[in-house]
Design a protein around this motif. Structure first.
Motif, PDB file in Angstrom:
ATOM      1  N   LEU A  84      16.582  25.310 -11.872  1.00 37.44           N
ATOM      2  CA  LEU A  84      15.320  25.174 -11.148  1.00 37.44           C
ATOM      3  C   LEU A  84      15.543  24.582  -9.760  1.00 37.44           C
ATOM      4  O   LEU A  84      14.882  24.958  -8.816  1.00 37.44           O
ATOM      5  N   TRP A  85      16.492  23.651  -9.659  1.00 36.59           N
ATOM      6  CA  TRP A  85      16.646  23.081  -8.319  1.00 36.59           C
ATOM      7  C   TRP A  85      17.793  23.674  -7.526  1.00 36.59           C
ATOM      8  O   TRP A  85      17.841  23.575  -6.313  1.00 36.59           O
ATOM      9  N   LEU A  86      18.732  24.342  -8.192  1.00 33.80           N
ATOM     10  CA  LEU A  86      19.837  24.946  -7.439  1.00 33.80           C
ATOM     11  C   LEU A  86      19.685  26.448  -7.269  1.00 33.80           C
ATOM     12  O   LEU A  86      20.435  27.066  -6.532  1.00 33.80           O
ATOM     13  N   GLY A  87      18.720  27.027  -7.959  1.00 26.85           N
ATOM     14  CA  GLY A  87      18.582  28.474  -7.919  1.00 26.85           C
ATOM     15  C   GLY A  87      18.887  29.030  -9.294  1.00 26.85           C
ATOM     16  O   GLY A  87      19.977  28.817  -9.811  1.00 26.85           O
TER      17      GLY A  87
ATOM     18  N   LEU B  87      10.733  28.167   5.165  1.00 29.34           N
ATOM     19  CA  LEU B  87      11.343  27.373   4.098  1.00 29.34           C
ATOM     20  C   LEU B  87      12.018  28.261   3.068  1.00 29.34           C
ATOM     21  O   LEU B  87      13.030  27.902   2.475  1.00 29.34           O
ATOM     22  N   LYS B  88      11.423  29.442   2.863  1.00 34.54           N
ATOM     23  CA  LYS B  88      11.930  30.310   1.800  1.00 34.54           C
ATOM     24  C   LYS B  88      13.086  31.192   2.240  1.00 34.54           C
ATOM     25  O   LYS B  88      13.579  32.007   1.480  1.00 34.54           O
ATOM     26  N   LYS B  89      13.473  31.086   3.520  1.00 30.58           N
ATOM     27  CA  LYS B  89      14.617  31.857   3.992  1.00 30.58           C
ATOM     28  C   LYS B  89      15.879  31.312   3.343  1.00 30.58           C
ATOM     29  O   LYS B  89      16.088  30.107   3.332  1.00 30.58           O
ATOM     30  N   PRO B  90      16.707  32.186   2.812  1.00 31.79           N
ATOM     31  CA  PRO B  90      17.943  31.663   2.198  1.00 31.79           C
ATOM     32  C   PRO B  90      18.800  30.969   3.241  1.00 31.79           C
ATOM     33  O   PRO B  90      18.959  31.472   4.344  1.00 31.79           O
ATOM     34  N   VAL B  91      19.308  29.801   2.883  1.00 30.45           N
ATOM     35  CA  VAL B  91      20.178  29.089   3.817  1.00 30.45           C
ATOM     36  C   VAL B  91      21.604  29.141   3.300  1.00 30.45           C
ATOM     37  O   VAL B  91      21.832  29.127   2.093  1.00 30.45           O
TER      38      VAL B  91
ATOM     39  N   LEU C 126       7.802  26.865  -5.492  1.00 25.90           N
ATOM     40  CA  LEU C 126       8.071  25.475  -5.129  1.00 25.90           C
ATOM     41  C   LEU C 126       8.709  25.421  -3.741  1.00 25.90           C
ATOM     42  O   LEU C 126       9.381  26.360  -3.326  1.00 25.90           O
ATOM     43  N   PRO C 127       8.486  24.326  -2.992  1.00 25.92           N
ATOM     44  CA  PRO C 127       9.066  24.247  -1.646  1.00 25.92           C
ATOM     45  C   PRO C 127      10.559  23.947  -1.681  1.00 25.92           C
ATOM     46  O   PRO C 127      10.998  22.868  -1.302  1.00 25.92           O
ATOM     47  N   LEU C 128      11.345  24.887  -2.170  1.00 29.59           N
ATOM     48  CA  LEU C 128      12.796  24.694  -2.242  1.00 29.59           C
ATOM     49  C   LEU C 128      13.483  25.875  -1.568  1.00 29.59           C
ATOM     50  O   LEU C 128      13.090  27.013  -1.744  1.00 29.59           O
ATOM     51  N   HIS C 129      14.523  25.562  -0.807  1.00 26.37           N
ATOM     52  CA  HIS C 129      15.299  26.624  -0.176  1.00 26.37           C
ATOM     53  C   HIS C 129      16.104  27.386  -1.201  1.00 26.37           C
ATOM     54  O   HIS C 129      16.728  26.779  -2.070  1.00 26.37           O
ATOM     55  N   PRO C 130      16.129  28.707  -1.126  1.00 20.06           N
ATOM     56  CA  PRO C 130      17.177  29.412  -1.871  1.00 20.06           C
ATOM     57  C   PRO C 130      18.501  29.282  -1.118  1.00 20.06           C
ATOM     58  O   PRO C 130      18.498  29.138   0.096  1.00 20.06           O
ATOM     59  N   TYR C 131      19.596  29.282  -1.872  1.00 18.58           N
ATOM     60  CA  TYR C 131      20.906  29.200  -1.227  1.00 18.58           C
ATOM     61  C   TYR C 131      21.592  30.540  -1.274  1.00 18.58           C
ATOM     62  O   TYR C 131      21.500  31.269  -2.261  1.00 18.58           O
ATOM     63  N   GLU C 132      22.256  30.867  -0.182  1.00 17.71           N
ATOM     64  CA  GLU C 132      23.030  32.107  -0.166  1.00 17.71           C
ATOM     65  C   GLU C 132      24.308  31.904  -0.960  1.00 17.71           C
ATOM     66  O   GLU C 132      25.068  30.972  -0.701  1.00 17.71           O
TER      67      GLU C 132
END
Lengths: 509, 222
Positions: free
Chosen positions: A219-222, B18-22, A149-155
């Protein structure tokens, strides 16, 4: 430091995948294997077919099981979720174990079962999370879904103190007798209980919704943010994991490219094996091995680990098949005997403090046959009402009970479905049992099939009660409605908690 | 003239970007956490006011549920000792042990109870062995011991409903009872009489052919 080294993680990863498949399959199937024979255990009883736990065709297709012990035997691979006896020693989840020890400090067995997982964690760290935890498998599956899905993963930073707060809260709450906080906070327990609840206990709706809410939030937060930042069991293992013996390590730190951090990107717990030390949270899953272009990682008696691939087949089984079979089980059972949908005696202390008892029984005869060999179906429903009032006189000399006064006058009934009255029943006097001197029951056959959720209204009787009394037809497996609401509650609360957890996680140092 | 980058390539690089972790925006996450938590709590509270707990066993005002054998008598102490692990229901041979829902605060969420009208206790005593906290204390699976130790509840007959009292001969409850003569006997013609030996297994209630049931197990009063 010596002997034990895993160089190429491939076999390691396959082994872990296998263990995970077996763990999930057994958690899903074991209640079935052990519990199916309960479905018709009391076929001799009057209402034996009242509540199938499973659809008949499913029950018939299952192999015979000796007894409920089989459930336990088959779920040993997961240590039975919260606790299990293995070779005469019981194992429990460390958080629940802490609760157990706090509740019963004198129990040697409790201490042993609390300390054993702790020793494993001291040696291997968070190995449970990557190898056995069923919620871990779910979250890997959701991870696979999210990556498409077009969602950013968060560090997520490596210092995650929210989980220690949750660990402390659930442990302290347990000491105060609020252990359900621990069960609700530990996702794999909630998941296992809801699977078990669906199969054997006919329900588990609120718990299913709660876990579903966590999956949606993930799903939306990681998906792994929960495991990394909130899970109390994970936090406990991480505390122990600081001192562990077996670790994932870089073979040669100088061999790494200057900016390469492929292993960090692959880590499902957002750890940093590229620094040479994956940290206390590493679960020896060896995922980072496969990401390393120089094959520069190994497991040795020193540092770090990782875990499983998404297991689409098993997860489809878990997420789709189990709930859908529960769905299908509703109302579709072939019934040869009458099904009891209302069976309730209600005590109303309304008549100047004196007891007033109103009992209602409803039999669903829609699929009831005249006898075993007949195809003739009776159909309709049978509604029975009894209204007793006053104190019961003392027993007579022979020990026989004396009857209360029973209402003998006219009585009105209504069968109501979604606010609309389907049947009006009028009695002039009690009608049953026939051919006896004393009749106390108002009994009528109605053509309407009383369904789950319908209501039987006993209309007011002068001098006894003023408002209509509502009796609801219940169902063997309730809680489906509950699941939706609690899924929303779960999604909102978990999203809030996960957001806090991400906001409060910090990079090391 | 420079060759234009193919659409597929551009999409791919966009996807990679887009898939780069932010790094998370802490302020935003904190605020959204607050919003979600408040919304979730509000909705949960609203649901609690709407609470419509469905269960098979109908309990009167202040009436306590029938707990598995060997349970601590005082219900508050029992609820405090139970760690909601569900093991008793898992090993239960007959499947008579059920659990209150996660939202059933009144009787303790996920604590065990017996729905004997649906399925009665077969006195296998496995739940008492498995309990990790002593909320259920172990009882040997021998009839003399069970007769002595188990006091889950006591059966109560409603003569207004009992078929025998109403003028026919039934006796299903007596035939089903695992300890006849000590827990239940029939007075002529067939009036069931519950005796002091009743342990509350609920076989009588399960087998009662009347609706609503004419015999039901109630918790012993203190």
């Amino acid at each position: 430091m010596s002997g034990f080294v895993v160089e190429n993680g491939r076999l390691h990863r396959w082994l872990r995948g296998l263990v995970q498949v077996v763990a999930v399959a057994l958690v899903v199937v074991s209640p079935l294997v052990g519990g199916w024979q309960r479905t018709d255990a009391s076929s001799l009883s009057a209402w034996g077919r009242d509540a199938y736990d499973l659809p008949l065709d499913v029950a018939n297709a299952l192999p015979p099981a000796a007894d409920g012990q089989a459930v336990l035997d088959h779920s040993r691979v997961l240590f039975g979720g919260t606790g299990v006896e293995l070779f005469g020693v019981s194992f429990v989840d460390p958080v629940v174990g802490a609760a157990s020890v706090l509740r019963a400090p004198g129990d040697v067995g409790g201490w042993a079962s609390f300390l054993l997982p702790l020793l494993v964690a001291l040696l291997l760290g968070r190995v449970f999370c990557g190898w056995l935890c069923i919620f871990g498998v779910v979250s890997r599956f959701v991870d696979g879904l999210r990556s498409r899905l077009p969602l950013h993963p968060y560090e997520v930073g490596e210092q995650r103190w929210m989980r220690f707060v949750l660990l402390a809260v659930s442990t302290v709450a347990s000491a105060w007798g609020l252990q359900h906080i621990a069960v609700h906070a530990i996702a794999y327990l909630a998941l296992q209980h809801s699977i078990y609840g669906m199969w054997l206990l006919g329900g588990g709706g609120a718990l299913v919704g709660w876990v579903a809410g966590l999956v949606v939030a993930g799903l939306w937060l990681g998906p792994n943010v929960y495991c990394a930042t909130l899970c109390p069991t994970g936090a406990f293992f991480a505390l122990m994991g600081r001192f562990r013996l077996v670790r994932v390590q870089l073979k040669d730190a100088n061999a790494c490219g200057p900016t390469c951090h492929s292993c960090d990107l692959r880590c499902w717990l957002s750890l940093h094996p590229s620094t040479g030390d994956a940290g206390a949270d590493c679960d020896n899953c060896a995922r980072c091995f496969s990401a390393c272009p120089k094959d520069n990682l190994h497991i040795t008696t020193g540092r770090g680990e990782r875990r499983g691939r998404p297991l689409p087949v098993v997860m489809a089984m878990l997420l789709l098949v189990a709930p859908s079979m529960t769905w299908a089980a509703d109302g579709n059972e072939p019934i040869m005997r009458p099904r009891l949908v209302v069976d309730e005696m209600r005590d109303l202390h309304t008549v100047a403090g004196a007891p007033l008892l109103v009992g209602v029984g409803v039999l669903d005869k829609s699929q009831t046959r005249m006898n075993l060999y007949s195809d003739l179906v009776v159909g309709g429903s049978e509604v029975t009402v009894v209204v007793g009032h006053g104190e019961r006189p003392p027993k007579d000399a022979r020990g026989r009970l004396q009857m209360r006064q029973t209402h003998q006058g006219p009585l009105e009934l209504k069968v109501v479905r979604r606010g609309a009255a389907l049947e009006h029943i009028h009695f002039d006097a009690p009608t049953a049992p026939k051919s006896t001197q004393r009749q106390t029951l108002y009994r009528a056959h109605v053509e309407t099939v009383v369904q789950v959720g319908d209501e039987v209204w006993v209309m007011p009787v002068d001098s006894l009660f003023e408002k209509p009394l509502v009796f609801r037809a219940h169902e063997p497996r309730s809680g489906r409605d509950e699941a939706w609401g609690w899924a929303l509650v779960g999604a909102l609360l978990w999203s809030g908690l996960l957001s806090f957890a991400v906001a409060t996680s910090r990079p090391p140092g | 003239m420079a060759k234009p980058t193919p659409m597929r390539k551009r999409l791919q690089s966009g996807w990679k970007q887009l898939k780069k972790p932010v790094p998370p925006d802490r302020r935003r996450f904190f605020l959204q956490g607050l919003v979600f938590a408040v919304a979730g709590l509000a909705f949960a509270l609203w649901k609690a006011t709407q609470a419509r707990v469905q269960r098979r066993v109908v309990l009167g005002q202040g009436e306590l549920p029938v707990r598995p054998p060997g349970a601590i008598v005082d219900d508050d102490t029992f609820q405090a000792a139970c760690i909601h692990c569900g093991m008793c229901g898992m090993v239960c041979e007959s499947g008579c042990i059920r659990f209150f829902g996660a939202n059933d605060v009144e009787h303790g969420p996920v604590t065990p109870y017996l729905d004997v009208r649906r399925r009665s206790c077969v006195l296998c005593m496995k739940c008492t062995d498995i309990c990790p906290t002593g909320a259920l204390s172990p009882i040997a699976r021998e009839l003399p011991v069970i007769k002595e130790e188990v006091r889950m509840g006591v059966a109560e007959v409603d003569p207004e409903l009992c078929i025998s009292y109403l003028g026919r001969v039934c006796g299903f409850c007596h035939d089903a009872c695992p300890i006849p003569k000590e827990a239940l006997r029939l007075l002529p013609p067939a009036y069931p009489q519950v005796l002091d030996g009743c342990i509350g297994c609920g076989r009588c209630a399960e087998f009662c052919p009347q609706t609503p049931t004419a015999i039901m197990v109630k918790r012993r009063s203190a």
